[in-house]
Design an enzyme around this catalytic site. Structure first.
Site, PDB file in Angstrom:
ATOM      1  N   ASP A  67       9.522  10.400  -1.294  1.00 49.09           N
ATOM      2  CA  ASP A  67       9.259  11.269  -2.460  1.00 49.09           C
ATOM      3  C   ASP A  67       9.825  12.778  -1.772  1.00 49.09           C
ATOM      4  O   ASP A  67       9.620  12.922  -0.466  1.00 49.09           O
ATOM      5  CB  ASP A  67       8.123  11.337  -3.255  1.00 49.09           C
ATOM      6  CG  ASP A  67       7.026  11.134  -2.227  1.00 49.09           C
ATOM      7  OD1 ASP A  67       7.226  11.109  -0.960  1.00 49.09           O
ATOM      8  OD2 ASP A  67       5.962  10.670  -2.594  1.00 49.09           O
ATOM      9  N   HIS A 138      -1.966   6.255  -7.246  1.00 52.42           N
ATOM     10  CA  HIS A 138      -0.624   6.386  -7.280  1.00 52.42           C
ATOM     11  C   HIS A 138       0.189   5.986  -5.857  1.00 52.42           C
ATOM     12  O   HIS A 138      -0.570   5.913  -4.905  1.00 52.42           O
ATOM     13  CB  HIS A 138       0.057   8.062  -7.462  1.00 52.42           C
ATOM     14  CG  HIS A 138      -0.104   8.863  -6.357  1.00 52.42           C
ATOM     15  ND1 HIS A 138      -0.768  10.064  -6.746  1.00 52.42           N
ATOM     16  CD2 HIS A 138      -0.222   8.620  -4.883  1.00 52.42           C
ATOM     17  CE1 HIS A 138      -0.682  10.861  -5.473  1.00 52.42           C
ATOM     18  NE2 HIS A 138      -0.395   9.920  -4.462  1.00 52.42           N
ATOM     19  N   GLU A 143       2.731   8.319 -10.644  1.00 49.80           N
ATOM     20  CA  GLU A 143       1.061   8.440 -11.081  1.00 49.80           C
ATOM     21  C   GLU A 143       0.873   7.385 -12.103  1.00 49.80           C
ATOM     22  O   GLU A 143       1.579   6.830 -12.747  1.00 49.80           O
ATOM     23  CB  GLU A 143       1.270   9.819 -11.910  1.00 49.80           C
ATOM     24  CG  GLU A 143       1.669  11.228 -10.929  1.00 49.80           C
ATOM     25  CD  GLU A 143       0.459  11.414  -9.949  1.00 49.80           C
ATOM     26  OE1 GLU A 143      -0.224  10.520  -9.625  1.00 49.80           O
ATOM     27  OE2 GLU A 143       0.422  12.761  -9.414  1.00 49.80           O
TER      28      GLU A 143
HETATM   29  C1  F6R Z   1       3.658  10.599   0.249  1.00 51.93           C
HETATM   30  C2  F6R Z   1       3.084   9.599  -0.805  1.00 51.93           C
HETATM   31  C3  F6R Z   1       1.835   9.715  -1.614  1.00 51.93           C
HETATM   32  C4  F6R Z   1       0.968   9.573  -0.416  1.00 51.93           C
HETATM   33  C5  F6R Z   1      -0.577   9.369  -1.124  1.00 51.93           C
HETATM   34  C6  F6R Z   1      -1.588   9.361  -0.119  1.00 51.93           C
HETATM   35  O1  F6R Z   1       5.013  10.346   0.828  1.00 51.93           O
HETATM   36  O2  F6R Z   1       4.032   8.994  -1.257  1.00 51.93           O
HETATM   37  O3  F6R Z   1       1.726   8.642  -2.271  1.00 51.93           O
HETATM   38  O4  F6R Z   1       1.079   8.126   0.236  1.00 51.93           O
HETATM   39  O5  F6R Z   1      -0.783  10.669  -2.006  1.00 51.93           O
HETATM   40  O6  F6R Z   1      -1.718  10.752   0.676  1.00 51.93           O
HETATM   41  P1  F6R Z   1      -2.523  10.858   1.862  1.00 51.93           P
HETATM   42  O7  F6R Z   1      -2.257   9.902   2.793  1.00 51.93           O
HETATM   43  O8  F6R Z   1      -2.356  12.346   2.316  1.00 51.93           O
HETATM   44  O9  F6R Z   1      -3.905  10.629   1.333  1.00 51.93           O
END
Ligand code: F6R
Length: 263
Positions: A67, A138, A143
């Site tokens: 993303d 997500h 979402e």
């Molecule tokens: C980022 C992504 C998101 C994160 C998720 C967890 O490329 O795809 O789905 O993996 O928001 O984020 P952290 O690791 O910062 O808790």
């Protein structure tokens, strides 16, 4: 779904990195799906040190990131392209031409999403996809309520995700509310999926993903339908699972089988 429960985030990163190193050793021209956020940073550090120790080469590897924020350019320090360059690509022998991140500043983001899907297909699909999970379940920026069949598209972020990610932006900095993200359908087509989750704040999401019903309310629960999904969590992220002992027992049995059959 294979559930691996380890003591802490270091063990989670090492276990995850080992899967990638072994995978690339077997298939040097592997197509990797990559993630950003806090969770994969330690895994990327492990990949960099594996490269420095000549245990892996990324020369023939291609990558597709999950993303990107809509409305910020690649050079922006909060862009996911910038993150990938700084956390991984600048430190390994990958050809940057072979690394793709959705184009956040595309003139036509809808067309950019279609091009992204085509580029993945042209490469023969993603071999191994790395994922984190949001506190709301997500994956990518899919979402809750995202279609379980969705493809790469423009997606509105929830207030929860915007708040969670606010820590990366300074108070006076514009924080995007929209994104370009691979869809859940895109992710499910990856041949192998490796999801990492650490810390107590992820415990509810991990429980919903692993033991909850298959539902768009928890996008990660779609991985229950995947044939080769590995979920690697630390004790804190696993703390709300019903049958931790059983998952640990299965993992021990799997390790024995792998040793016996050299897998
Ligand atoms: C980022 C992504 C998101 C994160 C998720 C967890 O490329 O795809 O789905 O993996 O928001 O984020 P952290 O690791 O910062 O808790």
């Amino acid at each position: 779904m294979k559930i691996v429960i380890l003591k802490n985030s270091d063990e989670v990163a090492a276990y995850g990195a080992d899967i990638f190193v072994r995978f690339i050793s077997k298939k040097p021209a592997a197509v990797l799906g990559l993630a950003t956020g806090s969770t994969p940073v330690a895994l990327y550090k492990q990949l960099i040190s594996a490269y420095e120790q000549n245990r892996v080469s990324f020369k023939a590897v291609s990558t597709f990131n999950l993303d990107e924020y809509l409305g910020i350019a690649a050079e922006h320090p909060q862009s996911y392209r910038y993150f990938m360059n700084h956390q991984l690509f600048n430190h390994i022998d990958i050809d940057k031409q072979n690394t793709q991140v959705p184009q956040g500043d595309a003139e036509d983001p809808f067309a950019a999403c279609e091009r992204y899907e085509s580029a993945i297909k042209k490469k023969g699909g993603i071999d191994i996809q790395l994922l984190g999970i949001g506190r709301n379940g997500h994956i990518g920026f899919n979402e809750p309520s995202s279609s379980l069949m969705s493809r790469t598209r423009v997606k509105t972020l929830t207030r929860a995700t915007i708040d969670d990610n606010a820590r990366f932006f300074s108070a006076d900095e514009y924080q995007p509310h929209l994104s370009l993200t691979m869809g859940i359908g895109t992710i499910l087509e990856s041949k192998k999926v490796v999801l990492l989750a650490t810390g107590e704040s992820k415990a509810d999401a991990v429980k919903a993903m692993v033991e909850g019903p298959l539902t768009a309310s928890c996008p990660a629960s779609a991985l229950q339908m995947h044939q080769d999904a590995v979920v690697i969590v630390d004790d804190a992220a696993a703390s709300k699972l019903l049958d931790v002992d059983f998952y640990k027992h299965i993992e021990m049995e799997n390790r024995k089988l792998n040793e016996r059959f050299d897998r």
